[in-house]
Design a protein around this motif. Structure first.
Motif, PDB file in Angstrom:
ATOM      1  N   CYS A  96       7.826 -34.920 -40.360  1.00 12.42           N
ATOM      2  CA  CYS A  96       8.729 -35.741 -41.157  1.00 12.42           C
ATOM      3  C   CYS A  96      10.161 -35.392 -40.762  1.00 12.42           C
ATOM      4  N   ALA A  97      10.948 -36.415 -40.467  1.00 11.17           N
ATOM      5  CA  ALA A  97      12.330 -36.188 -40.048  1.00 11.17           C
ATOM      6  C   ALA A  97      13.140 -37.456 -40.274  1.00 11.17           C
ATOM      7  N   GLU A  98      14.462 -37.302 -40.228  1.00 15.34           N
ATOM      8  CA  GLU A  98      15.346 -38.453 -40.381  1.00 15.34           C
ATOM      9  C   GLU A  98      15.287 -39.358 -39.157  1.00 15.34           C
ATOM     10  N   ASN A  99      15.093 -38.763 -37.953  1.00 11.01           N
ATOM     11  CA  ASN A  99      14.976 -39.542 -36.729  1.00 11.01           C
ATOM     12  C   ASN A  99      14.084 -38.772 -35.771  1.00 11.01           C
ATOM     13  N   PRO A 100      13.481 -39.457 -34.797  1.00 10.08           N
ATOM     14  CA  PRO A 100      12.550 -38.788 -33.872  1.00 10.08           C
ATOM     15  C   PRO A 100      13.191 -37.712 -33.006  1.00 10.08           C
ATOM     16  N   GLU A 101      14.521 -37.773 -32.808  1.00  5.69           N
ATOM     17  CA  GLU A 101      15.199 -36.806 -31.956  1.00  5.69           C
ATOM     18  C   GLU A 101      15.585 -35.529 -32.686  1.00  5.69           C
ATOM     19  N   GLU A 102      15.332 -35.485 -33.972  1.00  6.86           N
ATOM     20  CA  GLU A 102      15.728 -34.319 -34.761  1.00  6.86           C
ATOM     21  C   GLU A 102      14.869 -33.108 -34.418  1.00  6.86           C
ATOM     22  N   THR A 103      15.490 -31.933 -34.385  1.00  6.78           N
ATOM     23  CA  THR A 103      14.760 -30.695 -34.144  1.00  6.78           C
ATOM     24  C   THR A 103      14.015 -30.295 -35.413  1.00  6.78           C
ATOM     25  N   VAL A 104      12.707 -30.126 -35.289  1.00  5.76           N
ATOM     26  CA  VAL A 104      11.858 -29.848 -36.443  1.00  5.76           C
ATOM     27  C   VAL A 104      11.340 -28.425 -36.333  1.00  5.76           C
ATOM     28  N   SER A 105      11.421 -27.670 -37.414  1.00  6.55           N
ATOM     29  CA  SER A 105      10.909 -26.299 -37.414  1.00  6.55           C
ATOM     30  C   SER A 105       9.379 -26.303 -37.453  1.00  6.55           C
ATOM     31  N   LYS A 106       8.798 -25.170 -37.093  1.00  8.12           N
ATOM     32  CA  LYS A 106       7.342 -25.085 -36.986  1.00  8.12           C
ATOM     33  C   LYS A 106       6.646 -25.294 -38.318  1.00  8.12           C
TER      34      LYS A 106
END
Length: 205
Positions: A96-106
């Motif tokens: 889940c993120a604001e946009n696909p390019e966002e860095t997501v934590s594990k």
């Protein structure tokens, strides 16, 4: 997100931001809210059962893998190798993120490793064969060695039968015969290279 990646080095070799992993293919699909360009195919039987079990908060999706991607391959590691084996792997990641390019934590995504397999043809061809001739000093006749296999394709867990024919016309005595199975892989990344690893050795005396 569906990712096809090629790892050609150990994890502990990743230094100063240089990683020994190359992404060959990345496919991203936004599930919620669904994009207008997203393919709306029919649900599979498994998806219908999961929706009935999980309720309205479940969102089915389908990722279509392109046909020209390589199959899942793991290069046989040697006794001295450590870490994750080199080879081709596929991974499905949901987050889940604001946009696909966002860095997501594990802790904010789930990963699932999948395999792309290739089936062998039902009608197998003739088994491979090879022969060699060895000449010795002070011996008029050579030593002829021929080896062949009964089948072209072998599956995991099946025994591999190797036939060996020796025609010894020399004055030498054959004391040992060694048969090895080598995994040879053409690795194409920045240049053509070969990866060879002996996976089995059998000696006869």
């Amino acid at each position: 997100m569906l990712t096809c990646a090629f790892r050609y080095g150990r994890d502990d070799l990743d230094v100063i931001g240089l990683t020994f992993r190359k992404d060959l293919y990345v496919q991203t699909l936004q599930v919620v809210p669904a994009e207008s360009t997203s393919p709306q195919g029919a649900l599979t039987v498994l998806q219908e059962r999961l929706l009935h079990k999980l309720g309205d908060n479940a969102y089915p999706f389908t990722l279509q893998m392109v046909t020209n991607l390589p199959c899942s391959v793991t290069l046989q590691p040697g006794p001295e190798d450590a870490g994750k084996p080199c080879g081709i792997d596929f991974e499905v990641k949901s987050f889940c993120a604001e946009n696909p390019e966002e860095t997501v934590s594990k802790r904010d995504y789930v990963r699932l490793v999948v395999r792309k397999v290739q089936f062998a043809p039902p009608e197998a061809g003739p088994g491979p064969s090879a022969q060699t001739v060895r000449r010795f000093l002070l011996s008029a006749q050579p030593l002829q060695l021929q080896a062949w296999m009964d089948r072209e394709v072998h599956y995991h867990g099946e025994p591999i039968s190797v036939n060996v024919s020796i025609n010894n016309s020399t004055n030498k005595v054959i004391k040992k015969i060694k048969i090895s199975v080598d995994q040879v892989t053409d690795v194409v990344l920045y240049s053509l290279d070969k990866y060879s690893k002996t996976v089995f050795i059998q000696e006869f005396t």
